[in-house]
Design a protein around this motif. Sequence first.
Motif, short mmCIF file in Angstrom:
data_model
loop_
_atom_site.label_atom_id
_atom_site.label_comp_id
_atom_site.label_asym_id
_atom_site.label_seq_id
_atom_site.Cartn_x
_atom_site.Cartn_y
_atom_site.Cartn_z
N ALA A 72 -6.81 22.36 -22.94
CA ALA A 72 -6.26 23.70 -22.78
C ALA A 72 -7.05 24.08 -21.64
CB ALA A 72 -6.15 24.55 -24.05
N GLU A 73 -6.81 25.39 -21.29
CA GLU A 73 -7.74 26.24 -20.10
C GLU A 73 -9.19 26.46 -20.94
OE1 GLU A 73 -8.39 27.49 -16.47
OE2 GLU A 73 -6.46 27.26 -17.10
N PRO A 74 -10.47 25.70 -20.21
CA PRO A 74 -11.57 25.86 -20.95
C PRO A 74 -12.20 27.39 -20.75
CG PRO A 74 -11.72 24.83 -18.98
CD PRO A 74 -10.27 25.00 -19.12
N LEU A 75 -11.66 28.13 -21.52
CA LEU A 75 -11.98 29.51 -21.52
C LEU A 75 -12.88 29.78 -22.83
CD1 LEU A 75 -8.69 31.32 -20.74
CD2 LEU A 75 -10.45 30.82 -19.29
N PHE A 76 -13.80 30.74 -22.66
CA PHE A 76 -14.86 30.95 -23.94
C PHE A 76 -13.91 31.86 -25.02
CE2 PHE A 76 -17.81 31.71 -20.03
CZ PHE A 76 -18.54 30.38 -20.25
N THR A 77 -14.44 31.45 -26.05
CA THR A 77 -13.64 32.05 -27.33
C THR A 77 -14.80 32.18 -28.37
OG1 THR A 77 -11.82 31.59 -28.97
CG2 THR A 77 -13.24 29.66 -28.33
N SER A 78 -14.66 32.75 -29.51
CA SER A 78 -15.61 32.79 -30.67
C SER A 78 -15.70 31.54 -31.32
CB SER A 78 -15.16 33.92 -31.68
OG SER A 78 -14.90 35.17 -30.87
N ALA A 79 -16.80 31.33 -31.67
CA ALA A 79 -17.37 30.11 -32.45
C ALA A 79 -16.76 30.00 -33.61
CB ALA A 79 -18.82 29.72 -32.58
N SER A 80 -16.17 29.01 -34.26
CA SER A 80 -15.35 28.72 -35.54
C SER A 80 -16.10 28.16 -36.58
CB SER A 80 -13.94 27.69 -35.28
OG SER A 80 -13.41 27.30 -36.40
N LEU A 81 -16.35 28.47 -37.63
CA LEU A 81 -16.98 27.94 -38.61
C LEU A 81 -16.22 26.68 -39.24
CD1 LEU A 81 -18.35 30.96 -40.57
CD2 LEU A 81 -19.65 29.77 -38.82
N ASP A 82 -15.09 26.77 -38.85
CA ASP A 82 -14.23 25.65 -39.59
C ASP A 82 -14.04 24.32 -38.48
OD1 ASP A 82 -13.94 27.18 -41.90
OD2 ASP A 82 -12.27 28.13 -40.95
N ALA A 83 -14.68 24.53 -37.37
CA ALA A 83 -14.47 23.37 -36.68
C ALA A 83 -15.23 22.14 -36.94
CB ALA A 83 -15.13 23.62 -35.06
N PRO A 84 -14.33 20.90 -36.77
CA PRO A 84 -14.88 19.63 -36.99
C PRO A 84 -16.18 19.52 -36.12
CG PRO A 84 -12.71 19.54 -36.53
CD PRO A 84 -13.10 21.03 -36.10
N VAL A 85 -16.84 18.15 -36.72
CA VAL A 85 -18.06 18.23 -36.20
C VAL A 85 -18.00 17.50 -34.51
CG1 VAL A 85 -19.28 17.69 -38.33
CG2 VAL A 85 -18.31 15.95 -37.12
N LEU A 86 -19.03 17.30 -33.98
CA LEU A 86 -19.17 16.79 -32.72
C LEU A 86 -19.19 15.29 -32.85
CD1 LEU A 86 -19.70 16.67 -29.43
CD2 LEU A 86 -22.15 16.97 -30.31
N LEU A 87 -18.11 14.45 -31.96
CA LEU A 87 -18.06 13.05 -32.46
C LEU A 87 -18.80 12.20 -31.14
CD1 LEU A 87 -16.83 10.45 -33.39
CD2 LEU A 87 -14.54 10.97 -31.90
N ARG A 88 -19.58 11.39 -31.35
CA ARG A 88 -20.55 10.71 -30.54
C ARG A 88 -20.28 9.19 -30.66
NH1 ARG A 88 -25.34 8.26 -30.81
NH2 ARG A 88 -26.76 7.83 -28.74
N ARG A 89 -19.86 8.56 -29.79
CA ARG A 89 -19.71 6.77 -29.75
C ARG A 89 -20.38 6.40 -28.66
NH1 ARG A 89 -15.89 5.98 -33.57
NH2 ARG A 89 -14.12 7.29 -33.36
N ASP A 90 -21.40 5.46 -29.20
CA ASP A 90 -22.07 4.48 -28.38
C ASP A 90 -21.38 3.43 -27.83
OD1 ASP A 90 -23.72 2.89 -26.81
OD2 ASP A 90 -25.30 2.63 -28.53
N VAL A 91 -20.43 3.47 -26.74
CA VAL A 91 -19.40 2.31 -26.47
C VAL A 91 -19.84 1.49 -26.20
CG1 VAL A 91 -17.27 2.27 -25.21
CG2 VAL A 91 -17.61 4.49 -25.74
#
Length: 279
Positions: A112-131
Amino acid sequence: MLDRPHIEFVQAQMLPWRRIPPGTARPDAEYKYLSRDAGTGACSCLIRYPAGWARLAGEALDAAEEFYVLDGELEINGQRFGADHYGHVPRGLQRCSMSAPRGAVVLTFFDAEPLFTSASLDAPVLLRRDVLHMPWDMRVNDSKLAHLGISRKDLLTDPATGERSFLSMMLPHSEPPGAQGPRESHPVVEECFVISGSLVGPHGEMHAGAYFWRPPGIPHGPFGTRWGCVALIRFVGGRHVNIWTADEAPFDFHQPYRPTLPVELAHLRDQPWLPGTAY
């Protein structure tokens, strides 16, 4: 409805770098739009972060972000994403810190448009993969593509929609038997960025940096590669299915560049470009 034109294909090297202005996400970095949805603002782009770039004030975006680090290193919330690392930042996740100490070039997708919003306490965790250190899945999943010797590294799959992002590797000296083969289409968008090597198809030879956004239902192929190819592929808008034509189309390693481009990119059709330029 996904409101993006058919682009097949453009070398990212042909596109200009533009500076990101203050007051927006990633100020003072540079970007190249690869494609953009005029309705939702969702976009695919390259972002180039200069050495020393940092944004320490926490931010959250009203868009999920997928990215693959092509060069350099990116840090988000204390996690380091070096070259050949993949990340997924959920919508609303707060970035307490974000920096590129040595600079970075990052293939980035916003849903979506990368606009600022309020942080969500329910947001899933950051995903990191060492491809780089993930194993290749070498199982053949479609016999009509067996000549390419395709292997995959799955990056992200949405279990609800079937949308999928993965790295695809095609073996050197791969061509369709008899220099011809059926064409395939999909009921969803296929998006591709070539990371290394090259791949030849009806629109010409895609080198590292080549990008396409192919809407649903468009027949394509056959494809081949002389020295192998690695590409990041995304299926957007639903689950990927291969639908094959009954007739066969010819294949030629010397296929000239004959792109499908929207009006705003039509001038690139005859723009000279030499392989070897990075991004």
